[in-house]
Design a protein around this motif. Sequence first.
Motif, PDB file in Angstrom:
ATOM      1  N   GLU A 170       0.740  -1.181  -0.239  1.00  0.00           N
ATOM      2  CA  GLU A 170       0.061  -0.149  -0.089  1.00  0.00           C
ATOM      3  C   GLU A 170       0.830   1.237  -0.031  1.00  0.00           C
ATOM      4  O   GLU A 170       0.669   2.260  -0.865  1.00  0.00           O
ATOM      5  CB  GLU A 170      -0.863   0.054   1.485  1.00  0.00           C
ATOM      6  N   LEU A 173       2.196   1.898  -3.410  1.00  0.00           N
ATOM      7  CA  LEU A 173       1.318   2.086  -4.348  1.00  0.00           C
ATOM      8  C   LEU A 173       0.920   3.545  -4.107  1.00  0.00           C
ATOM      9  O   LEU A 173       0.720   4.345  -5.102  1.00  0.00           O
ATOM     10  CB  LEU A 173      -0.125   1.310  -4.430  1.00  0.00           C
ATOM     11  N   ALA A 174       0.893   4.051  -2.856  1.00  0.00           N
ATOM     12  CA  ALA A 174       0.153   5.451  -2.357  1.00  0.00           C
ATOM     13  C   ALA A 174       1.212   6.407  -2.971  1.00  0.00           C
ATOM     14  O   ALA A 174       0.963   7.474  -2.900  1.00  0.00           O
ATOM     15  CB  ALA A 174       0.042   5.681  -0.847  1.00  0.00           C
ATOM     16  N   LEU A 175       2.511   5.841  -3.262  1.00  0.00           N
ATOM     17  CA  LEU A 175       3.608   7.044  -3.721  1.00  0.00           C
ATOM     18  C   LEU A 175       3.269   7.045  -5.149  1.00  0.00           C
ATOM     19  O   LEU A 175       4.216   7.777  -5.587  1.00  0.00           O
ATOM     20  CB  LEU A 175       4.899   6.339  -3.393  1.00  0.00           C
TER      21      LEU A 175
ATOM     22  N   ARG B  73      -9.648   6.461   1.803  1.00  0.00           N
ATOM     23  CA  ARG B  73      -8.753   5.411   0.809  1.00  0.00           C
ATOM     24  C   ARG B  73      -9.655   5.832  -0.582  1.00  0.00           C
ATOM     25  O   ARG B  73      -9.052   5.286  -1.736  1.00  0.00           O
ATOM     26  CB  ARG B  73      -8.898   4.267   1.065  1.00  0.00           C
ATOM     27  N   ASN B  76      -7.850   8.724  -2.854  1.00  0.00           N
ATOM     28  CA  ASN B  76      -6.850   8.520  -4.039  1.00  0.00           C
ATOM     29  C   ASN B  76      -6.781   7.242  -4.750  1.00  0.00           C
ATOM     30  O   ASN B  76      -5.751   6.605  -5.108  1.00  0.00           O
ATOM     31  CB  ASN B  76      -5.266   8.893  -3.700  1.00  0.00           C
ATOM     32  N   MET B  78      -6.763   4.297  -3.244  1.00  0.00           N
ATOM     33  CA  MET B  78      -6.419   3.100  -2.750  1.00  0.00           C
ATOM     34  C   MET B  78      -7.355   2.048  -2.149  1.00  0.00           C
ATOM     35  O   MET B  78      -7.078   0.949  -1.941  1.00  0.00           O
ATOM     36  CB  MET B  78      -5.665   3.695  -1.549  1.00  0.00           C
ATOM     37  N   MET B 114      -0.378   9.613   0.492  1.00  0.00           N
ATOM     38  CA  MET B 114      -0.920   9.053   1.600  1.00  0.00           C
ATOM     39  C   MET B 114      -0.059   8.596   2.554  1.00  0.00           C
ATOM     40  O   MET B 114       0.911   7.726   2.092  1.00  0.00           O
ATOM     41  CB  MET B 114      -1.948   7.802   1.410  1.00  0.00           C
TER      42      MET B 114
END
Lengths: 280, 283, 329
Positions: A170, A173-175, B73, B76, B78, B114
């Motif tokens: 996670e 991916l969040a980057l 979440r 973005n 996620m 995030m």
Amino acid sequence: MSERVYLRRKWLNRIMLGLCGIAAASAIIMLALILGYTLARGIGAMNINFLISAAKPVGEVGGGMRNEIFGTFILVILGSVLAIPVGLMAGIFVSEFANPKVATAVRFAADILAGIPSIVVGVFAYAIVVQPMHSYSAISAGVALAIIMVPIVARTAEESLRLVPNSMREAALALGITRWRAVVGVIIPGALTGIMTGIMLAVARIAGETAPLIFTALGSQFGVQGLLKPIGALPLQIYHYALSPYRDQQQQAWAGAFLLILLVLGISILVRWISNRKHI
Amino acid sequence: MMTINNLVNENILPKLETTHNQHKDQKGILEVQDLSAWYGNALAIKHVSLTIKSRAITSIIGPSGCGKSTFIRCLNRMHEVSHGGHVEGCVLLDDKDIYARDVDPVVLRRRIGMVFQKPAPFPTMSIFDNVGAGLKLTRFFSKRWEIEEIVEKSLRRAALWDEVKDKLNQSGASLSGGQQQRLCIARAIAVEPEIILLDEPCSALDPASTLKIEDLMRNLAEQYTIVIVTHNMQQAARVSDMAVFFMMAPDKAGELVEYGSTSQIFTNPREKRTEDYITGRFG
Amino acid sequence: MRLINDNGPEAKSLMKARSWRYNPSTHFADKIFSNSTLIFAMIIVGILLSLVIVLAINAMPAINKFGFSFIGNSSWDAVRSVFGALPAIFGTLLSSAIGLLIAVPLSLGAAIFLVELAPLWLRGPASFVIEMLAAIPSVIIGLWGLFVLVPFVRKPIESWFGSKLGFLPLFQGPPFGVGFLAAGIILAIMVLPIITAMSRDAMRAVPDQQREAMLALGSTRWEMIRQSVLPNCRSGLVGAVILGLGRALGETMAVTMVIGNSYTISSSLFSPGSTIASKIANEFSEASSGVFVGSLMELALILFGITLVVNVIARVLLWRMTAVKGTME
């Protein structure tokens, strides 16, 4: 009455637990017997000639397994080159990309493949490589060893990848990192120790494999002549010399066994040490 | 004051209109329209609409299980990474729906970063590489000095530079929990997002570390839009400009109960449920 | 309240410069990567399928010539080109049965010791030693068997049983040393570490509450193991034993070196014999005619079939155990 029942229970308990201890001890004694005898006879038969000279023709005294040691080295490299990409990528697929059903199917296939007798794998390699090429060859032996190695690498790679916490995926991916770069740059490095130990265990396994080499590598009196020609291998030569009536060749079989056992157990101990260090 | 407000409270309709107007004339950066999210068949949040203001801190509060994390979440994308996660509705960033087909979630996440509840530095990377990870893994060619510059800038902004500048090559896992979380914030800043989402960033930290992160958030709000999920109401009251209150509806799906400025939510909630929660009557 | 409009020209241009449109090149790479992992995974499945197909095609000359009589026929005559699998199948089953008969009680005992009895400091090293036994290459065990075990089997064991119990068909015939008994003992040594390791894992999966509840009722440790641990991991234990059986059936080198390689069916444990694997290992490089090679291929196919069935059963049992464990957690 109840006193007698109690005594019976107590003695049954002692006897059964004692038998379990004896069972465990006998397993360990078995190892000690095999290991001790092989190492003792092997070290007695070992000499520098064994390592640096080629086999002598049948009946002549002396000579060594230089070519076979080199051959095993080549076969292990060949098997690894063929098997590691397949196993690693399959492990990545199962852990990172597959939906649960497909993942289970691939995992199951790998487990079943791992359980197939190595002699059957040898027959298969004979049928798909030796027959069409009309020649026994190093490459056919490499294919057989690779088939044995693939499921081991795939399963250990998958298991170590799954140990990488989801929070890492996670976070990557969040980057704004694409999935494949996240897998290659973050997740594989996180699982590298496990993947490496899996590969080493698989190498230890194929280094000692003999059955699939009998009719693929065949053995060679002329040393290593290239990948398309028959090639000698340490375990194969141990097998041939063990059944030989000549005492000198039997001695060499023991020396070969000594070398092989050092190699295989050395890798196992190294793997154990690495994976223990990881947990600390 | 209180009494007057309470009186106004009785008459909800006009007040709602005023807040709506108030939002109109402040620029919103993210506009959420009728957003619902599922995990498989389970509805997690339903029909959420709100506008998140630029360069402000918006806190999302509510009892656990009310869909706060799911909501953040969704901002973005996620949420769709979780197994079976899918959404309906739109989230507009610069008037463009982030759920439109031609939007690349990978590119989007570079604009909306995030930070997660549990500090998640990449354990195999050094502190330096952790902060540079987003850059190195999103670009193919970066000059070393460029990355060095951005890493230092990000660590300074995350108020971590002085503590780690002498051990940039050590593993990120060697830092304390609070430092790890600031490292993760630095890592998120390094890819220069416009919005930073923080999902309960302090819940695993001690009070001193929490305080540091709160100070950091106030500083970051000068340049970034921040959305923070927190279960700690004092924290929401301390740091945020705007507050959103979520609650679980009877059908177990989370819904937005009230949205307003933090001072209004905490001192003068319009909704009975908000007031009950804030005064500690349940949850 | 900060009012917005201080975005500034710089920020604006930054936003514009950053396209967030679907970037085909990054996703192309993603697709290529995930699809190539898929292809490599399919190679594993492909190997498994092509194993069956290739062996079946190559076995065709024998299948066409002998049909089902191949399985029931016990001759192996290269001159007349008549081949049958019965002695090999018999030898495979008999040597594996002897191996399991010896190995199962020992492995279960060792596993119980490792999980329930051994002091904590001993568990790790003892497990490791037993796992090392599994790592020793088969050819070395065979070498040891040939030079150490076979003389031992010939002199004390077979002579003693022959003289005392020679009236039983089981113990008749001259003591060769090599034969089914030696092969069985070797197989026992080889499957012991596997069964031990798998059943140790199965016993470990039994939650501690089960043990404590039993002890709290005043049971002895053995009663606790017998009534609470073993029944709770039965499918795991059976799976472990069957997995060991799969290994024993296909084991080649060590067995080939000590079984004597005579193609006979005998009621005596002392008689030399053959297994499917040893037959293939011994004859393959000498096979000349198409029917001869085909017969060996058919032997390989039979061995593949038997181990496949055995392994599928073992895996299903072991997986069911882990699934149960998963739901308990």
